[in-house]
Design a protein around this motif. Sequence first.
Motif, PDB file in Angstrom:
ATOM      1  N   GLN A  96      33.317  -7.589   8.875  1.00  0.00           N
ATOM      2  CA  GLN A  96      33.856  -6.241   8.734  1.00  0.00           C
ATOM      3  C   GLN A  96      33.237  -5.505   7.560  1.00  0.00           C
ATOM      4  O   GLN A  96      33.182  -4.274   7.551  1.00  0.00           O
ATOM      5  N   GLY A  97      32.784  -6.251   6.559  1.00  0.00           N
ATOM      6  CA  GLY A  97      32.016  -5.666   5.468  1.00  0.00           C
ATOM      7  C   GLY A  97      30.535  -5.680   5.819  1.00  0.00           C
ATOM      8  O   GLY A  97      30.162  -5.653   6.990  1.00  0.00           O
ATOM      9  N   LYS A  98      29.678  -5.785   4.811  1.00  0.00           N
ATOM     10  CA  LYS A  98      28.246  -5.660   5.079  1.00  0.00           C
ATOM     11  C   LYS A  98      27.496  -6.986   5.128  1.00  0.00           C
ATOM     12  O   LYS A  98      26.342  -7.021   5.560  1.00  0.00           O
ATOM     13  N   LEU A  99      28.132  -8.094   4.709  1.00  0.00           N
ATOM     14  CA  LEU A  99      27.385  -9.326   4.473  1.00  0.00           C
ATOM     15  C   LEU A  99      26.621  -9.813   5.708  1.00  0.00           C
ATOM     16  O   LEU A  99      25.392  -9.945   5.691  1.00  0.00           O
ATOM     17  N   LEU A 100      27.324 -10.121   6.791  1.00  0.00           N
ATOM     18  CA  LEU A 100      26.678 -10.686   7.974  1.00  0.00           C
ATOM     19  C   LEU A 100      25.774  -9.660   8.653  1.00  0.00           C
ATOM     20  O   LEU A 100      24.670  -9.992   9.098  1.00  0.00           O
ATOM     21  N   GLY A 101      26.207  -8.429   8.724  1.00  0.00           N
ATOM     22  CA  GLY A 101      25.371  -7.391   9.324  1.00  0.00           C
ATOM     23  C   GLY A 101      24.082  -7.180   8.548  1.00  0.00           C
ATOM     24  O   GLY A 101      23.017  -7.000   9.131  1.00  0.00           O
ATOM     25  N   GLN A 102      24.176  -7.199   7.220  1.00  0.00           N
ATOM     26  CA  GLN A 102      22.989  -7.052   6.371  1.00  0.00           C
ATOM     27  C   GLN A 102      22.019  -8.197   6.608  1.00  0.00           C
ATOM     28  O   GLN A 102      20.802  -7.991   6.745  1.00  0.00           O
ATOM     29  N   LEU A 103      22.552  -9.411   6.658  1.00  0.00           N
ATOM     30  CA  LEU A 103      21.709 -10.582   6.902  1.00  0.00           C
ATOM     31  C   LEU A 103      20.933 -10.455   8.202  1.00  0.00           C
ATOM     32  O   LEU A 103      19.709 -10.666   8.238  1.00  0.00           O
ATOM     33  N   PHE A 125      32.156 -19.757  13.866  1.00  0.00           N
ATOM     34  CA  PHE A 125      31.013 -18.908  13.555  1.00  0.00           C
ATOM     35  C   PHE A 125      30.690 -18.001  14.738  1.00  0.00           C
ATOM     36  O   PHE A 125      30.341 -16.825  14.550  1.00  0.00           O
ATOM     37  N   ARG A 126      30.800 -18.499  15.962  1.00  0.00           N
ATOM     38  CA  ARG A 126      30.593 -17.648  17.142  1.00  0.00           C
ATOM     39  C   ARG A 126      31.618 -16.500  17.141  1.00  0.00           C
ATOM     40  O   ARG A 126      31.281 -15.361  17.466  1.00  0.00           O
ATOM     41  N   TRP A 127      32.847 -16.845  16.773  1.00  0.00           N
ATOM     42  CA  TRP A 127      33.884 -15.816  16.652  1.00  0.00           C
ATOM     43  C   TRP A 127      33.494 -14.765  15.610  1.00  0.00           C
ATOM     44  O   TRP A 127      33.620 -13.554  15.845  1.00  0.00           O
ATOM     45  N   LEU A 128      32.997 -15.206  14.449  1.00  0.00           N
ATOM     46  CA  LEU A 128      32.593 -14.276  13.400  1.00  0.00           C
ATOM     47  C   LEU A 128      31.451 -13.389  13.872  1.00  0.00           C
ATOM     48  O   LEU A 128      31.434 -12.182  13.596  1.00  0.00           O
ATOM     49  N   LEU A 129      30.505 -13.952  14.598  1.00  0.00           N
ATOM     50  CA  LEU A 129      29.413 -13.137  15.148  1.00  0.00           C
ATOM     51  C   LEU A 129      29.939 -12.051  16.081  1.00  0.00           C
ATOM     52  O   LEU A 129      29.334 -10.982  16.211  1.00  0.00           O
ATOM     53  N   GLY A 130      31.076 -12.319  16.720  1.00  0.00           N
ATOM     54  CA  GLY A 130      31.682 -11.288  17.562  1.00  0.00           C
ATOM     55  C   GLY A 130      32.023 -10.027  16.802  1.00  0.00           C
ATOM     56  O   GLY A 130      32.050  -8.924  17.370  1.00  0.00           O
ATOM     57  N   GLY A 131      32.254 -10.161  15.502  1.00  0.00           N
ATOM     58  CA  GLY A 131      32.571  -9.003  14.681  1.00  0.00           C
ATOM     59  C   GLY A 131      31.389  -8.109  14.376  1.00  0.00           C
ATOM     60  O   GLY A 131      31.566  -6.980  13.920  1.00  0.00           O
ATOM     61  N   VAL A 132      30.171  -8.602  14.610  1.00  0.00           N
ATOM     62  CA  VAL A 132      28.975  -7.774  14.373  1.00  0.00           C
ATOM     63  C   VAL A 132      28.220  -7.507  15.678  1.00  0.00           C
ATOM     64  O   VAL A 132      27.056  -7.115  15.652  1.00  0.00           O
ATOM     65  N   TYR A 133      28.902  -7.726  16.810  1.00  0.00           N
ATOM     66  CA  TYR A 133      28.231  -7.572  18.105  1.00  0.00           C
ATOM     67  C   TYR A 133      27.571  -6.203  18.215  1.00  0.00           C
ATOM     68  O   TYR A 133      26.416  -6.105  18.655  1.00  0.00           O
ATOM     69  N   TRP A 134      28.276  -5.156  17.830  1.00  0.00           N
ATOM     70  CA  TRP A 134      27.712  -3.809  17.954  1.00  0.00           C
ATOM     71  C   TRP A 134      26.826  -3.447  16.763  1.00  0.00           C
ATOM     72  O   TRP A 134      25.839  -2.727  16.917  1.00  0.00           O
TER      73      TRP A 134
END
Length: 290
Positions: A96-103, A125-134
Amino acid sequence: MIATVCDHLLGATGDQSLMREQLLDADKQIAKLRVDDLVLGWRCVQTTGYRDVTPASWAFASYFDGLGMTPEPCVDFIEALVRYEPDDAVVAQAAQGKLLGQLLHFNAAVVIERVEALAKRSLRFRWLLGGVYWSVSGVQDEKLKARIRALADKDGFDRWAASNVGAPVDPTGLTIDNLAVAWIKFQEVSPVDRERLGDLDLFDVPRETPEKGLDLIVAILKIEDNPAMLGILAAGLLEDLVPAHVTPFLDLLVAEAERNPKLRELLRDGVWYNGVDLAVRERLQAAVGP
């Protein structure tokens, strides 16, 4: 100000001036911590409200803000986060923040094999990736983007968010005074609690109705004195309000600054004037003084 887990991790409790000296190389200190201690630091940042921010928790927040640009340490951290952190809301902040999307935006090609390997052994982790799907739409390589999205449990994350993330609050029907109270309420809480509240959508106010934005800032200044909160106000609403060019609104802003010492202080010490015409800066500098 209270001592936080971040303070203890950096040994920065006690005298404030000493803390600042200890934290001059905070990024280097944080980078040397064990990965499970980094997870504790992340929890501290995500669950600490702005009124309780310390120099150490601010240093951790700054470190995490740029961690996505160092791909291998970032993946190490995310792997530890999904393994050790028990609270899904704290873990979700990585998406929801920038960390995973930035990576993934900047380093997808570098980390894709590690990402795929981690996804194979971690449903969380697959669940967390769901948060950056878009948000991974910014990845330029279509094949890489498809590989990432194939791993993401978008439906699982969406189901979790439907029960745990509040809807954005529409400011349209609020009076200026009520809007000032709402701004403080949403800004003072931790990132995790802000997600639960749903956040306050003020993005377009300074741009579309600057007069209303100025009225809101003045109303906030009447009821808020906390330096950390005023720093957010200066770097956010007020900085967005400063016109890039000379406009009729600049006259209103200058006039308010001349009669409002708290506004003068924010304009002098809290606003970054990058991209603002020299004529605007000179008018404001004359109003706020040295």
